[in-house]
Design a protein around this motif. Structure first.
Motif, mmCIF file in Angstrom:
data_model
loop_
_atom_site.group_PDB
_atom_site.id
_atom_site.type_symbol
_atom_site.label_atom_id
_atom_site.label_comp_id
_atom_site.label_asym_id
_atom_site.label_seq_id
_atom_site.Cartn_x
_atom_site.Cartn_y
_atom_site.Cartn_z
ATOM 1 N N LEU A 1 -6.072 16.136 -3.963
ATOM 2 C CA LEU A 1 -5.988 16.958 -5.174
ATOM 3 C C LEU A 1 -5.638 16.098 -6.382
ATOM 4 N N ALA A 2 -4.725 15.150 -6.204
ATOM 5 C CA ALA A 2 -4.345 14.262 -7.309
ATOM 6 C C ALA A 2 -5.532 13.416 -7.756
ATOM 7 N N ALA A 3 -6.315 12.909 -6.805
ATOM 8 C CA ALA A 3 -7.483 12.093 -7.152
ATOM 9 C C ALA A 3 -8.493 12.899 -7.957
ATOM 10 N N VAL A 4 -8.749 14.136 -7.549
ATOM 11 C CA VAL A 4 -9.706 14.982 -8.277
ATOM 12 C C VAL A 4 -9.185 15.290 -9.681
ATOM 13 N N ALA A 5 -7.871 15.504 -9.813
ATOM 14 C CA ALA A 5 -7.292 15.778 -11.132
ATOM 15 C C ALA A 5 -7.464 14.584 -12.059
ATOM 16 N N VAL A 6 -7.196 13.387 -11.552
ATOM 17 C CA VAL A 6 -7.346 12.170 -12.353
ATOM 18 C C VAL A 6 -8.806 11.962 -12.742
ATOM 19 N N MET A 7 -9.700 12.121 -11.797
ATOM 20 C CA MET A 7 -11.131 11.924 -12.073
ATOM 21 C C MET A 7 -11.660 12.971 -13.052
ATOM 22 N N SER A 8 -11.175 14.195 -12.922
ATOM 23 C CA SER A 8 -11.606 15.256 -13.834
ATOM 24 C C SER A 8 -11.158 14.966 -15.259
ATOM 25 N N GLU A 9 -9.911 14.521 -15.415
ATOM 26 C CA GLU A 9 -9.403 14.215 -16.748
ATOM 27 C C GLU A 9 -10.166 13.048 -17.372
ATOM 28 N N PRO B 1 -3.337 18.986 -12.282
ATOM 29 C CA PRO B 1 -4.458 19.690 -11.657
ATOM 30 C C PRO B 1 -5.098 20.731 -12.573
ATOM 31 N N GLY B 2 -4.399 21.092 -13.648
ATOM 32 C CA GLY B 2 -4.973 22.011 -14.617
ATOM 33 C C GLY B 2 -6.173 21.416 -15.340
ATOM 34 N N LYS B 3 -6.378 20.102 -15.239
ATOM 35 C CA LYS B 3 -7.533 19.454 -15.849
ATOM 36 C C LYS B 3 -8.807 19.646 -15.027
ATOM 37 N N ILE B 4 -8.657 20.164 -13.817
ATOM 38 C CA ILE B 4 -9.823 20.381 -12.953
ATOM 39 C C ILE B 4 -10.529 21.658 -13.406
ATOM 40 N N ARG B 5 -11.782 21.520 -13.820
ATOM 41 C CA ARG B 5 -12.520 22.670 -14.350
ATOM 42 C C ARG B 5 -13.825 22.953 -13.608
ATOM 43 N N ARG B 6 -14.381 21.950 -12.943
ATOM 44 C CA ARG B 6 -15.707 22.139 -12.335
ATOM 45 C C ARG B 6 -15.724 21.921 -10.826
ATOM 46 N N PHE C 1 0.858 -1.184 0.000
ATOM 47 C CA PHE C 1 0.000 0.000 0.000
ATOM 48 C C PHE C 1 0.890 1.228 0.000
ATOM 49 N N GLY C 2 0.897 1.922 -1.154
ATOM 50 C CA GLY C 2 1.715 3.116 -1.301
ATOM 51 C C GLY C 2 0.879 4.348 -1.570
ATOM 52 N N VAL C 3 1.541 5.434 -1.925
ATOM 53 C CA VAL C 3 0.865 6.717 -2.170
ATOM 54 C C VAL C 3 -0.174 6.593 -3.279
ATOM 55 N N GLU C 4 0.152 5.883 -4.348
ATOM 56 C CA GLU C 4 -0.810 5.758 -5.453
ATOM 57 C C GLU C 4 -1.984 4.863 -5.072
ATOM 58 N N ASP C 5 -1.762 3.910 -4.197
ATOM 59 C CA ASP C 5 -2.870 3.089 -3.695
ATOM 60 C C ASP C 5 -3.820 3.945 -2.871
ATOM 61 N N TYR C 6 -3.261 4.871 -2.120
ATOM 62 C CA TYR C 6 -4.080 5.800 -1.339
ATOM 63 C C TYR C 6 -5.011 6.577 -2.272
ATOM 64 N N ILE C 7 -4.458 7.066 -3.376
ATOM 65 C CA ILE C 7 -5.265 7.806 -4.347
ATOM 66 C C ILE C 7 -6.347 6.904 -4.930
ATOM 67 N N ALA C 8 -5.983 5.670 -5.246
ATOM 68 C CA ALA C 8 -6.957 4.719 -5.792
ATOM 69 C C ALA C 8 -8.094 4.470 -4.807
ATOM 70 N N TYR C 9 -7.773 4.414 -3.513
ATOM 71 C CA TYR C 9 -8.806 4.225 -2.495
ATOM 72 C C TYR C 9 -9.761 5.416 -2.471
ATOM 73 N N ILE C 10 -9.227 6.627 -2.566
ATOM 74 C CA ILE C 10 -10.084 7.821 -2.576
ATOM 75 C C ILE C 10 -11.046 7.761 -3.757
ATOM 76 N N ILE C 11 -10.521 7.441 -4.931
ATOM 77 C CA ILE C 11 -11.364 7.373 -6.122
ATOM 78 C C ILE C 11 -12.433 6.297 -5.967
ATOM 79 N N ARG C 12 -12.013 5.149 -5.461
ATOM 80 C CA ARG C 12 -12.985 4.054 -5.292
ATOM 81 C C ARG C 12 -14.053 4.410 -4.268
ATOM 82 N N PHE C 13 -13.683 5.078 -3.203
ATOM 83 C CA PHE C 13 -14.650 5.481 -2.190
ATOM 84 C C PHE C 13 -15.641 6.507 -2.752
#
Length: 404
Positions: A180-188, A330-335, A147-159
């Motif tokens: 912030l990284a999770a929102v950027a990925v989801m926004s893109e 994070p520049g992909k975050i628009r809404r 369980f690393g930093v990117e897994d943490y982000i994956a958990y946020i997205i899944r939740f």
């Protein structure tokens, strides 16, 4: 050998704690000790000995009722979704009116999510609240993997996907970066569960801004030093036996060392309150330290990656942060509206470190960005206590309401 040495010390002290508790029970049952000053001093000393321990189990939230609108509502805890290293915990309220859904992203830094009890209790007045309830790595079997930093982000997205469209996030401290990284990925990805707003509170988006003692320590040591000095395998008596972790007791020691005089004073006050029979005053201090001394271990990969990617290289701030092989922008975050909150006396995450998110979210229109600086509060006061309740929370509530 680090964890083994700690475990040996704890095992040696355990009989002393048990003996102190036994004497407390025997004296209370057979003598009117609480009615005499000397007896209260004896009981106070025994209780101080009995409390000389660290807990490795999550304390209960114990939020049973909250004031919402003009009435009290019953609150119950429900695990909405479970993954090996953390649960999505829902605080279900007995009300009919729907309220904005908020995911509180708790830090993974040595304490359980119950450290945010006050944050959750306040949010429950006006919101349908969920929280990331991280598990103690020493109890997670090796078969669960890493369980690393990117897994943490994956958990946020899944939740967030489990909660569904239209939610909001509130990240406290360290996970502001992952939030912030999770929102950027989801926004893109145009993910339907992309949150409507994000509140980032006292987090190291760019730790190079006004570096604190904590930041400077993190960058002053090499990764090899951290791996050799603070990482240790879990003893095999626990479910995660053999897993290499950053032990929670080390983080607790570091936190206490930063304000040792304050902790000494607090324990002297606790003894004085117990000896004086001032039960209510003593209980407040005991409640705080019951929480403070409840610690969890972090996986080696999460801890080392956090030091490397967030503090050493400041990857998100420099545009070099990658998630599952793709660059996070994070520049992909628009809404998703952005609110950042900082404390004027924060000695862990200083001024400018969280506000740096505004420059990174370059595509957000001005009316979707807001920064709140709360003067005269330290790190803990940003998300807990009187200033949080009366001055910061109204700003957070209005920010969420704006996007409903």
């Amino acid at each position: 050998m680090l964890y083994q040495a700690y475990q040996l010390q704890d095992d040696m002290v355990a009989p002393l704690r048990m003996m102190a508790r036994g004497w407390m029970d025997w004296l209370s049952a057979n003598f009117p000790v609480r009615e005499q000053a000397l007896g209260r001093h004896w009981l106070a000393a025994l209780e101080m000995v009995s409390r000389f321990e660290i807990s490795h189990a999550r304390p209960p939230f114990e939020i049973r009722r909250v004031r919402t609108g003009n009435a009290d509502a019953a609150v119950s805890e429900e695990v909405s979704f479970s993954l090996p290293f953390g649960d999505l915990l829902h605080f279900r309220k007995d009300i009919e009116m729907p309220q904005p859904k908020v995911l509180v992203i708790a830090p993974l830094s040595g304490h359980f999510s119950t450290l945010l009890r006050g944050t959750v209790e306040t949010l429950l007045r006006d919101h349908d609240v969920y929280i990331t309830d991280w598990k103690n790595a020493r109890d997670v079997p090796m078969s669960a993997g890493s369980f690393g930093v990117e897994d943490y982000i994956a958990y946020i997205i899944r939740f967030l996907e489990e909660i569904g469209p239209g939610a909001h996030i509130l990240a406290v401290c360290q996970p502001c970066v992952q939030g912030l990284a999770a929102v950027a990925v989801m926004s893109e990805d145009n993910n339907p569960a992309t949150p409507r707003s994000m509140t980032l509170m006292a987090g190291p988006i760019d730790p190079r801004e006004s570096p604190t003692e904590v930041n400077e320590f993190a960058v002053s040591k090499s990764l090899a030093w951290f791996e050799q000095s603070v990482i240790s395998p879990v003893p095999y008596r626990y479910g995660g036996g053999g897993r290499r972790v950053y032990p929670g007791f080390l983080q607790l020691t570091a936190f206490m060392a930063m304000n040792m005089d304050r902790h000494k004073t607090a324990h002297q006050k606790l003894y004085d309150h117990l000896a004086a029979g001032e039960v209510e005053a003593a209980e407040k201090i005991k409640t705080f330290y019951d929480e403070y001394f409840a610690v969890l271990d972090l996986t080696e990969e999460f801890y080392i990656e956090t030091i490397d990617r967030i503090f050493h290289r400041a990857e998100l701030a420099t545009g070099e942060f990658h998630y599952r092989g793709r660059k996070v922008d994070p520049g992909k975050i628009r809404r998703t509206a952005l609110l950042t909150v900082e404390g004027g006396r924060d000695d862990i995450c200083a001024l400018g470190q969280t506000a740096a998110a505004h420059d990174l979210c370059s595509s957000l229109r001005p009316h979707l960005k807001r920064h709140h600086l709360q003067a005269n509060v330290g790190h803990y006061g940003v998300f807990n206590g009187r200033r949080w309740d009366n001055e910061i929370y109204p700003v957070v509530r209005n920010h969420i309401l704006m996007m409903e």
